[in-house]
Design a protein around this motif. Structure first.
Motif, PDB file in Angstrom:
ATOM      1  N   GLU A 130       0.736  -1.135  -0.051  1.00 16.99           N
ATOM      2  CA  GLU A 130      -0.217  -0.157   0.069  1.00 16.99           C
ATOM      3  C   GLU A 130       0.830   1.647  -0.525  1.00 16.99           C
ATOM      4  O   GLU A 130       0.861   2.804  -0.798  1.00 16.99           O
ATOM      5  CB  GLU A 130      -0.832  -0.123   1.134  1.00 16.99           C
ATOM      6  CG  GLU A 130      -2.253   1.597   1.359  1.00 16.99           C
ATOM      7  CD  GLU A 130      -2.933   1.210   2.847  1.00 16.99           C
ATOM      8  OE1 GLU A 130      -3.381   2.153   3.201  1.00 16.99           O
ATOM      9  OE2 GLU A 130      -3.076   0.026   3.016  1.00 16.99           O
ATOM     10  N   ASN A 131       1.876   0.906   0.604  1.00 14.74           N
ATOM     11  CA  ASN A 131       2.672   2.372   0.678  1.00 14.74           C
ATOM     12  C   ASN A 131       3.866   2.639  -0.387  1.00 14.74           C
ATOM     13  O   ASN A 131       3.553   4.033  -1.126  1.00 14.74           O
ATOM     14  CB  ASN A 131       3.567   2.305   1.872  1.00 14.74           C
ATOM     15  CG  ASN A 131       2.978   2.221   3.556  1.00 14.74           C
ATOM     16  OD1 ASN A 131       2.265   3.168   3.539  1.00 14.74           O
ATOM     17  ND2 ASN A 131       3.747   1.579   4.484  1.00 14.74           N
ATOM     18  N   LYS A 132       4.055   1.379  -0.794  1.00 12.41           N
ATOM     19  CA  LYS A 132       4.429   1.092  -2.154  1.00 12.41           C
ATOM     20  C   LYS A 132       3.798   2.348  -2.907  1.00 12.41           C
ATOM     21  O   LYS A 132       4.076   3.040  -4.231  1.00 12.41           O
ATOM     22  CB  LYS A 132       4.766   0.131  -3.210  1.00 12.41           C
ATOM     23  CG  LYS A 132       6.624  -0.385  -2.058  1.00 12.41           C
ATOM     24  CD  LYS A 132       7.012  -2.108  -2.886  1.00 12.41           C
ATOM     25  CE  LYS A 132       7.819  -2.178  -2.751  1.00 12.41           C
ATOM     26  NZ  LYS A 132       8.641  -3.413  -3.441  1.00 12.41           N
ATOM     27  N   GLU A 133       2.168   1.981  -3.315  1.00 13.13           N
ATOM     28  CA  GLU A 133       1.313   2.187  -4.603  1.00 13.13           C
ATOM     29  C   GLU A 133       1.367   3.369  -3.585  1.00 13.13           C
ATOM     30  O   GLU A 133       1.133   4.210  -5.330  1.00 13.13           O
ATOM     31  CB  GLU A 133       0.335   2.088  -3.869  1.00 13.13           C
ATOM     32  CG  GLU A 133       0.137   0.234  -4.520  1.00 13.13           C
ATOM     33  CD  GLU A 133      -0.793  -0.900  -4.459  1.00 13.13           C
ATOM     34  OE1 GLU A 133      -1.906  -0.203  -3.943  1.00 13.13           O
ATOM     35  OE2 GLU A 133      -1.135  -1.875  -5.552  1.00 13.13           O
ATOM     36  N   LYS A 134       1.281   3.890  -2.433  1.00 10.75           N
ATOM     37  CA  LYS A 134       1.095   5.496  -2.495  1.00 10.75           C
ATOM     38  C   LYS A 134       2.319   6.197  -3.072  1.00 10.75           C
ATOM     39  O   LYS A 134       1.789   7.586  -3.754  1.00 10.75           O
ATOM     40  CB  LYS A 134       1.123   6.013  -1.128  1.00 10.75           C
ATOM     41  CG  LYS A 134      -0.527   5.503  -0.441  1.00 10.75           C
ATOM     42  CD  LYS A 134      -0.381   5.843   1.262  1.00 10.75           C
ATOM     43  CE  LYS A 134      -1.912   5.081   1.739  1.00 10.75           C
ATOM     44  NZ  LYS A 134      -1.829   5.516   2.991  1.00 10.75           N
ATOM     45  N   LEU A 135       3.811   5.637  -3.113  1.00  7.08           N
ATOM     46  CA  LEU A 135       4.405   6.463  -3.332  1.00  7.08           C
ATOM     47  C   LEU A 135       4.607   5.986  -5.086  1.00  7.08           C
ATOM     48  O   LEU A 135       5.015   7.179  -5.608  1.00  7.08           O
ATOM     49  CB  LEU A 135       5.897   6.043  -2.997  1.00  7.08           C
ATOM     50  CG  LEU A 135       6.133   5.618  -1.624  1.00  7.08           C
ATOM     51  CD1 LEU A 135       7.793   5.082  -1.037  1.00  7.08           C
ATOM     52  CD2 LEU A 135       6.476   7.078  -0.936  1.00  7.08           C
ATOM     53  N   ALA A 136       4.661   5.580  -5.926  1.00  4.52           N
ATOM     54  CA  ALA A 136       4.134   4.982  -6.710  1.00  4.52           C
ATOM     55  C   ALA A 136       3.774   6.727  -7.365  1.00  4.52           C
ATOM     56  O   ALA A 136       4.103   7.029  -8.747  1.00  4.52           O
ATOM     57  CB  ALA A 136       4.272   4.289  -7.831  1.00  4.52           C
TER      58      ALA A 136
END
Length: 249
Positions: free
Chosen positions: A55-61
């Motif tokens: 989820e954090n990766k998706e937000k950063l992406a």
């Protein structure tokens, strides 16, 4: 030419990775190799945040411009300029370090230390058969990045680094000519010669893009850079840096 030099000269950005996570040992080795880089006066003014949570990766992406290789990789690192621990040193030693920690020199040291550590980490990762891609797009919205990663004052995320097992094999992108980069005994400022070098380089880059895109792209390097620089990017940065107590004096 030894194996290390061959790997460095064969560096390329990887934007497609296998669905395979790095091991804890690989992550630790990459970070330790980053730590082994030179650091100005042993200041070590950086920290590295590892991001595994999808989820954090998706937000950063999304913040980085919807670059999905921020999500789909073996591990995502965020390299940060960090003077937070040095602020704690001020308390431990009972000395007021406010002015030196807010000097332009110390700010530059934190940026340089971070970049040196990151490049060491890249060389280490590539020596392990992994691919990498720097992600400067996280600077599009650093306020939100800091919120996601719980980043305190005196810490600035500078760039991300996607690392993983390559699932593509792009060609090495030709760099500027050696003579355009290297000067001996002083800067050689010969405008006509530099323009000639850039003209020759433009032909190389245009041919590279044309072949890589199957004829859909053939822009030159000077055209690409001029257009990029004309676009106003991240105009909030000065205020953000000052808001993180990295005041430039």
């Amino acid at each position: 030419m030894n194996e290390t030099i061959e790997r460095i000269l064969n560096h390329k950005s990887i934007r497609k990775f296998e669905d395979r996570e790095l091991t804890s040992e690989q992550i630790k080795t990459i970070v330790q190799c980053g730590q082994a880089a030179s650091t100005s006066s042993f200041v070590q003014a950086y920290s590295i945040i590892g991001v595994k949570n999808k989820e954090n990766k998706e937000k950063l992406a999304e913040l980085a411009g919807n670059q999905m290789y921020v999500v789909k990789n073996g591990h995502f690192f965020v390299f940060c300029a960090d003077l937070h621990r040095h602020e704690l040193i001020s308390k431990i030693e009972g000395k007021d370090l406010t002015d030196p920690l807010e000097s332009t020199e110390t700010f530059m040291v934190s940026l340089i230390d971070t970049a040196l550590a990151a490049q060491n980490a890249v060389v280490a990762a590539e020596s392990m058969g992994l691919g990498v891609c720097y992600i400067g797009g996280i600077r599009n919205n650093l306020e939100e990045v800091c919120r996601i990663l719980n980043v305190p004052k005196k810490v600035i995320p500078l760039f991300g680094l996607a690392v993983g097992y390559p699932d593509q094999a792009p060609d090495v992108k030709p760099r500027l000519p050696f003579a355009n980069i290297y000067h001996e005994e002083g800067y050689i400022e010969n405008e006509e010669e530099i323009k000639k070098q850039l003209s020759d380089y433009n032909e190389i880059i245009s041919a590279y893009y044309e072949e890589r895109s199957g004829g859909d792209r053939n822009d030159t390097w000077t055209e690409q850079i001029a257009d990029m620089l004309l676009k106003k990017q991240r105009q909030y940065m000065k205020g953000f840096v000052e808001g993180k107590n990295f005041s430039i004096k």
